[in-house]
Scaffold this motif. Structure first.
Motif, PDB file in Angstrom:
ATOM      1  N   ARG A 251      21.289  10.047  78.158  1.00  0.00           N
ATOM      2  CA  ARG A 251      20.407   9.364  79.146  1.00  0.00           C
ATOM      3  C   ARG A 251      20.630   7.812  79.024  1.00  0.00           C
ATOM      4  N   GLY A 252      22.032   7.569  78.935  1.00  0.00           N
ATOM      5  CA  GLY A 252      22.445   6.208  78.962  1.00  0.00           C
ATOM      6  C   GLY A 252      21.826   5.352  80.328  1.00  0.00           C
ATOM      7  N   SER A 253      21.914   5.768  81.553  1.00  0.00           N
ATOM      8  CA  SER A 253      21.241   5.036  82.720  1.00  0.00           C
ATOM      9  C   SER A 253      19.823   4.835  82.363  1.00  0.00           C
ATOM     10  N   GLU A 254      19.178   5.639  81.914  1.00  0.00           N
ATOM     11  CA  GLU A 254      17.428   5.533  81.868  1.00  0.00           C
ATOM     12  C   GLU A 254      17.419   4.503  80.691  1.00  0.00           C
ATOM     13  N   MET A 255      18.145   4.620  79.653  1.00  0.00           N
ATOM     14  CA  MET A 255      17.896   3.880  78.515  1.00  0.00           C
ATOM     15  C   MET A 255      18.226   2.301  78.724  1.00  0.00           C
ATOM     16  N   MET A 256      19.436   2.305  79.793  1.00  0.00           N
ATOM     17  CA  MET A 256      19.904   0.771  79.996  1.00  0.00           C
ATOM     18  C   MET A 256      18.876   0.177  80.662  1.00  0.00           C
ATOM     19  N   GLU A 257      18.010   0.779  81.350  1.00  0.00           N
ATOM     20  CA  GLU A 257      16.958   0.064  82.061  1.00  0.00           C
ATOM     21  C   GLU A 257      16.001  -0.462  80.999  1.00  0.00           C
ATOM     22  N   ALA A 258      15.733   0.213  80.200  1.00  0.00           N
ATOM     23  CA  ALA A 258      14.817   0.036  79.086  1.00  0.00           C
ATOM     24  C   ALA A 258      15.445  -1.013  78.403  1.00  0.00           C
ATOM     25  N   ILE A 259      16.625  -1.100  77.901  1.00  0.00           N
ATOM     26  CA  ILE A 259      17.394  -2.162  77.254  1.00  0.00           C
ATOM     27  C   ILE A 259      17.457  -3.417  77.959  1.00  0.00           C
ATOM     28  N   ALA A 260      17.651  -3.431  79.245  1.00  0.00           N
ATOM     29  CA  ALA A 260      17.645  -4.586  80.265  1.00  0.00           C
ATOM     30  C   ALA A 260      16.325  -5.331  80.123  1.00  0.00           C
ATOM     31  N   VAL A 261      15.307  -4.520  80.210  1.00  0.00           N
ATOM     32  CA  VAL A 261      13.940  -5.036  80.134  1.00  0.00           C
ATOM     33  C   VAL A 261      13.480  -5.802  78.830  1.00  0.00           C
ATOM     34  N   THR A 262      13.874  -4.830  77.779  1.00  0.00           N
ATOM     35  CA  THR A 262      13.587  -5.511  76.557  1.00  0.00           C
ATOM     36  C   THR A 262      14.353  -6.755  76.274  1.00  0.00           C
ATOM     37  N   GLY A 263      15.594  -6.934  76.591  1.00  0.00           N
ATOM     38  CA  GLY A 263      16.203  -8.136  76.353  1.00  0.00           C
ATOM     39  C   GLY A 263      15.710  -9.225  77.176  1.00  0.00           C
ATOM     40  N   TYR A 264      15.382  -8.776  78.636  1.00  0.00           N
ATOM     41  CA  TYR A 264      14.786  -9.708  79.429  1.00  0.00           C
ATOM     42  C   TYR A 264      13.502 -10.400  78.929  1.00  0.00           C
ATOM     43  N   LYS A 265      12.572  -9.557  78.517  1.00  0.00           N
ATOM     44  CA  LYS A 265      11.076  -9.972  78.034  1.00  0.00           C
ATOM     45  C   LYS A 265      11.348 -10.690  76.760  1.00  0.00           C
ATOM     46  N   ASN A 266      12.180 -10.461  75.786  1.00  0.00           N
ATOM     47  CA  ASN A 266      12.478 -11.179  74.543  1.00  0.00           C
ATOM     48  C   ASN A 266      13.402 -12.438  74.720  1.00  0.00           C
ATOM     49  N   LEU A 267      14.160 -12.435  75.682  1.00  0.00           N
ATOM     50  CA  LEU A 267      15.086 -13.659  75.633  1.00  0.00           C
ATOM     51  C   LEU A 267      14.897 -14.440  76.600  1.00  0.00           C
ATOM     52  N   GLN A 268      14.371 -13.999  77.989  1.00  0.00           N
ATOM     53  CA  GLN A 268      14.216 -14.804  78.952  1.00  0.00           C
ATOM     54  C   GLN A 268      12.874 -15.269  79.221  1.00  0.00           C
ATOM     55  N   LYS A 269      11.861 -14.191  78.835  1.00  0.00           N
ATOM     56  CA  LYS A 269      10.181 -14.606  79.059  1.00  0.00           C
ATOM     57  C   LYS A 269       9.411 -14.017  77.684  1.00  0.00           C
ATOM     58  N   PRO A 270       9.694 -14.954  76.594  1.00  0.00           N
ATOM     59  CA  PRO A 270       9.228 -14.371  75.400  1.00  0.00           C
ATOM     60  C   PRO A 270       7.722 -14.654  75.579  1.00  0.00           C
ATOM     61  N   GLY A 271       7.297 -15.503  76.292  1.00  0.00           N
ATOM     62  CA  GLY A 271       5.740 -15.302  76.342  1.00  0.00           C
ATOM     63  C   GLY A 271       5.118 -14.405  77.267  1.00  0.00           C
TER      64      GLY A 271
END
Length: 594
Positions: A251-271
């Motif tokens: 399920r690499g493609s589905e997990m990549m979406e979650a990985i991208a969102v996790t990174g974006y939320k923590n690194l780009q919009k941490p608040g």
């Protein structure tokens, strides 16, 4: 006889009437013109019936069109109806062809925009009523965004005979714009709800699918085999890592979406607490598989790694290796759409791949924290303490001790001797005069569900009576009764100065053990008091008999517990000095530790 003048050569013809000839010619011309007109009208009628020129004049813009499409539909309808009028009048094929083209344009525009308007109207109503789920922003903000979406500027180009719409400051054919796109409907900004592959959901799934069934094997145990409340973390995280790796392979493609969102939320919009759909699109650009799992020559894939024995994600390639590898390559590397130099690209790669570390560790931590820890030693101790506390609490609630200064009611009873009665009693044994003891603290002994009824010896107790109310004779030369006496303890009495137990109020009679208020012959129950100072033996026998009464249920107190609780309650009531209070508190604390 022939008409006309007769000549030698024959007869002359009749004179020509040019007036008649003129009239005839006029009639012929009129008939020809009428015939032509009739034929034209028939042809026009036939063509109108086929083409519907006049019906076109009855067409109207649909009432359900939004403001985005209404003016465009009206301009196209006007041109379509003008073409219908012209084609009806002339019947020329070119005019008919133009009419048909514009009719087709109008019908296509009307049908498409009617469908889109229905969707937009429903969306707007849902927003206005507060029923649109996961809406990002306020209702007012989204309605304002709808108004911007629901506007367009049109013109009808007379040269090309086409409806055009303004796009970016220039007019284009409506089919080549968003107006002609069936999917171009208003969609408000919504909050992204995540997928089943987000860390929270992934952790839950790993626990339910893998870890839950193996919880017993994860427990650390003592030498005697008892679980001590800790886990073998290495084993737990090894199973978590294996599950993450296998899931990513499938399920690499589905997990990549979650990985991208996790990174974006923590690194780009941490608040940010929630993300919108537009945030999701941006996350997919910043944190994509091509950059997170890039394979650098002589270095390796920078995104692969594993969860170690303490739950930390360890990359196969370190940050230093990425920097060294990019430095050796030199030149330019492309990260995203930007060409970067080697060192800059290394920093970008290192920053972007943090998304997978965050994702893997969050998922692992969630799964690990769900594993139950089995502390059998603590559980056993806690269970026993909980049972004791529950019993004590239930007993206290069911049998709250009532300790008040209440005068003992006066009574008339038969006594074996004066010393067996209450103090200050006067009169003969057959007719004693009894004065009540006043201000005596007492605790009610018998309540429903916990009666203290038993048989004790008749020594120094009131004379027993038979079913007819006659006294039972005493053995000659003895002070004892002929038989034992059935009693029920109704109150426990305490000394008002010391708070010590010093007596019992009893009830007796032929039916007392059977629970009758009156015995079977109607003889009333007798009430009497046994004082410790007057009859130690009888007092001791009653106290012993009470303490031997077992608890009737887990929510009731035994006789021994009842007397102990009563004593504590009376002491707390009687002993009011700070010194005595401290002693009482210490005593009660010791009782609670039993």
């Amino acid at each position: 006889m022939a008409n006309g003048t007769r000549f030698k050569t024959g007869f002359l013809p009749e004179r020509t009437s040019f007036t008649s000839l003129g009239m005839q010619l006029g009639d012929d011309l009129a008939k020809t013109a009428q015939s032509i007109q009739n034929e034209r009208l028939v042809k026009q009628h036939r063509l109108n019936t086929t083409m519907g020129f006049t019906k076109a004049l009855d067409e109207a813009v649909p009432a359900g069109l939004t403001g985005k499409y209404n003016s465009g539909a009206q301009k196209l309808l006007d041109a379509y109806q003008d073409a219908a009028t012209k084609a009806y009048k002339t019947g020329n094929q070119s005019d008919v062809d133009e009419y048909q083209r514009l009719r087709s344009d109008f019908v296509e525009f009307k049908n498409l925009t009617t469908a889109k308007s229905a969707i937009d109207n429903q969306t707007r109503m849902s927003i206005a009523q507060g029923n649109y789920k996961n809406l990002s922003g306020t209702v007012e903000e989204n309605l304002a965004a709808y108004d911007i979406h629901a506007s367009a500027e049109y013109r009808f180009d007379e040269a090309t005979k086409q409806l055009q719409v303004n796009v970016g400051g220039g007019f284009v054919d409506w089919r080549n714009s968003n107006i002609g796109d069936v999917n171009d409907v208003f969609v408000p900004k919504t909050l992204w709800q995540g997928t089943e592959y987000m860390p929270e959901n992934m952790g839950n799934a790993m626990y339910e699918d893998i870890l839950k069934a193996r919880e017993l094997t994860y427990q650390n145990r003592t030498s005697l085999g008892f679980a001590d409340g800790t886990l073998n973390e290495a084993d737990v995280y090894a199973d978590i890592d294996a599950n993450l790796q296998s899931k990513f392979a499938v399920r690499g493609s589905e997990m990549m979406e979650a990985i991208a969102v996790t990174g974006y939320k923590n690194l780009q919009k941490p608040g940010a607490t929630q993300l919108t759909e537009s945030d999701l699109a941006e996350a997919g650009v910043l944190y994509n598989e091509q950059e997170i799992f890039v394979d650098i020559p002589e270095v390796g894939n920078i995104g692969t790694g594993k969860i170690n024995s303490s739950g930390e994600w360890m990359f196969d390639v370190s940050d230093e290796q990425i920097q060294e590898g990019m430095a050796k390559r030199g030149g330019i590397a492309v990260v995203g759409e930007e060409p970067l130099s080697g060192p800059a690209a290394a920093r970008q790669y290192i920053e972007r791949r943090k998304a997978i570390k965050l994702y893997m560790e969050e998922s692992s931590t969630k799964a690990f924290n769900l594993v139950q820890r089995d502390n059998q030693i603590a559980q056993d101790l806690a269970t026993r303490r909980a049972e004791q506390a529950s019993q004590a609490k239930a007993a206290a609630a069911a049998e709250a001790s009532v300790t008040t200064y209440s005068p003992i009611k006066p009574f008339m009873g038969d006594y074996m001797e004066e010393s067996a009665g209450i103090r200050e009693g006067e009169g003969s044994l057959d007719n004693p005069k009894i004065e009540p003891i006043k201000d005596v603290p007492m605790v009610k002994a018998t309540i429903q569900g916990r009666p203290f009824k038993f048989t004790i010896s008749g020594s120094a107790l009131p004379t027993a009576v038979d079913s007819q109310g006659n006294k039972v004779k005493v053995k000659e030369g003895s002070n004892k009764l002929e038989g034992d006496i059935k009693v029920e303890v109704t109150n426990v009495l305490y000394d008002k100065e010391t708070g010590e137990m010093d007596g019992f109020e009893l009830a007796t009679g032929p039916g007392v053990l059977e629970g009758f208020i009156l015995d079977i012959d109607g003889t009333p129950i007798k009430s009497f008091i046994v004082k410790k100072e007057n009859n130690q033996n009888a007092f001791d026998e009653i106290e012993t008999s009470i303490r031997q009464v077992a608890a009737p249920s887990r929510s009731k107190r035994s006789g021994d517990r009842f007397l102990n609780d009563s004593q504590n309650a009376v002491r707390e009531f009687i002993l009011t000095t700070p010194e005595n209070k401290a002693v009482l508190d210490e005593f009660e604390a010791g009782e609670g530790d039993e």
